[in-house]
Design a protein around this motif. Structure first.
Motif: not given
Ligand code: NAP
Length: 264
Positions: A19, A39-40, A155, A91, A190, A17, A188, A159
């Motif tokens: 990023i 885990r998805s 968090y 990630n 997501t 999912k 971002v 980070k």
């Molecule tokens: P997302 O849409 O939730 O996608 C993350 C994926 O990682 C999901 O499939 C999630 O599964 C999986 N995941 C998370 N923790 C896990 C774990 N402990 N074990 C297995 N799978 C796990 O998140 P995203 O927004 O793309 O974020 C990706 C990265 O970018 C993260 O490190 C986040 O901190 C960082 N980030 C994002 C943003 C933003 O604006 N989106 C900004 C700054 C940093 P589930 O759906 O089951 O939880």
């Protein structure tokens, strides 16, 4: 652009999912072999099916990354299936609002387990393969490491630690020609971000209040923009880049003071 990633096996944690999905799609376009570890299973399985229907090899492996045994099994399975691991994208993570005033030692520890420790586990488990193939690591961090956010101690700590580990591993792994870099997003769109927005009484208004502060174009960063930075850093096009933090954030973190008092 051909990044020269063809047939390279790249593990992307949380690649089903958001990023991570963007990164996997970009890698597939480059004819690399994305291995989604997370885990998805529904989303991950569907993505792999899509890639395979386009003649692109890819895998999904279920893992709760907070569990070391799942991390071990995922790396073992990848190595058994492909005989190589050329890159790791750490990630997976979630902003889970474990604060200082509103939080607890137990919640803090749990969040660190879920957000930070698997970056180390996965890097260590992949290391023999990265050494063998002069691979590369990209850690996805967050602007909160630099700016803070308020109400999300664990968090932000995770980070920040990911950035410290990026520098630390870049130094330790110089001797193997393994490059280690971080990509730092701010905002971002997501599934995780959508979920967070939906917690506000007026999500559209909240979103508008955020995007107005993103200097370049007053818009969110796309996952495709994140993905191309990650793919570039993984590739030989970035062959002399290591220990770097690449901010893919429309100027969010660094341009604020220059813009203070000006109309965006
Ligand atoms: P997302 O849409 O939730 O996608 C993350 C994926 O990682 C999901 O499939 C999630 O599964 C999986 N995941 C998370 N923790 C896990 C774990 N402990 N074990 C297995 N799978 C796990 O998140 P995203 O927004 O793309 O974020 C990706 C990265 O970018 C993260 O490190 C986040 O901190 C960082 N980030 C994002 C943003 C933003 O604006 N989106 C900004 C700054 C940093 P589930 O759906 O089951 O939880």
């Amino acid at each position: 652009m051909d990044l020269g990633l063809k047939d390279q096996v790249i593990i992307v944690t949380g690649g089903s999912k958001g990023i991570g999905e963007g990164v996997c799609r970009c890698l597939a376009q480059e004819q690399a072999i994305p291995v989604i570890v997370g885990r998805s299973p529904d989303e991950g399985g569907l993505l792999v099916e899509q890639f395979k229907s386009q003649g692109i090899n890819a895998s999904y492996i279920f893992a709760e990354l907070a569990d070391l045994k799942d991390c071990e099994a995922a790396v073992k399975q990848t190595a058994a299936e492909y005989g190589r691991i050329n890159g790791l994208v750490n990630n997976a993570g979630a902003n889970d609002s474990v604060g200082l005033e509103k939080g607890s030692p137990e919640a803090f520890q749990q969040s660190m387990q879920s957000n930070l420790y698997h970056y180390y586990y996965m890097a260590q488990l992949c290391l023999p393969w990265l050494k063998k193939f002069k691979g590369s690591i990209v850690n996805i961090s967050s602007k909160t490491a630099l700016t803070g956010q308020g109400g999300t101690s664990a968090y932000a700590a995770a980070k920040g630690a990911q950035l410290a580990l990026t520098r630390e591993w870049a130094v330790e792994l110089l001797k193997y020609q393994i490059r280690v870099n971080a990509v730092v997003p701010a905002e971002v769109m997501t599934p995780l971000y959508q979920k967070w927005l939906s917690g506000f009484s007026n999500p559209d208004q909240k979103l508008a209040s955020i995007t107005k502060n993103i200097p370049l174009g007053n818009r969110m960063t796309t996952k495709e923009e994140m993905a191309s930075a990650v793919a570039y850093l993984l590739s030989n096009q970035a062959s002399h880049i290591t220990g770097q933090f690449l901010f893919v954030d429309g100027g969010y973190v660094h341009l604020d003071r220059a813009l203070a008092g000006t109309e965006l």
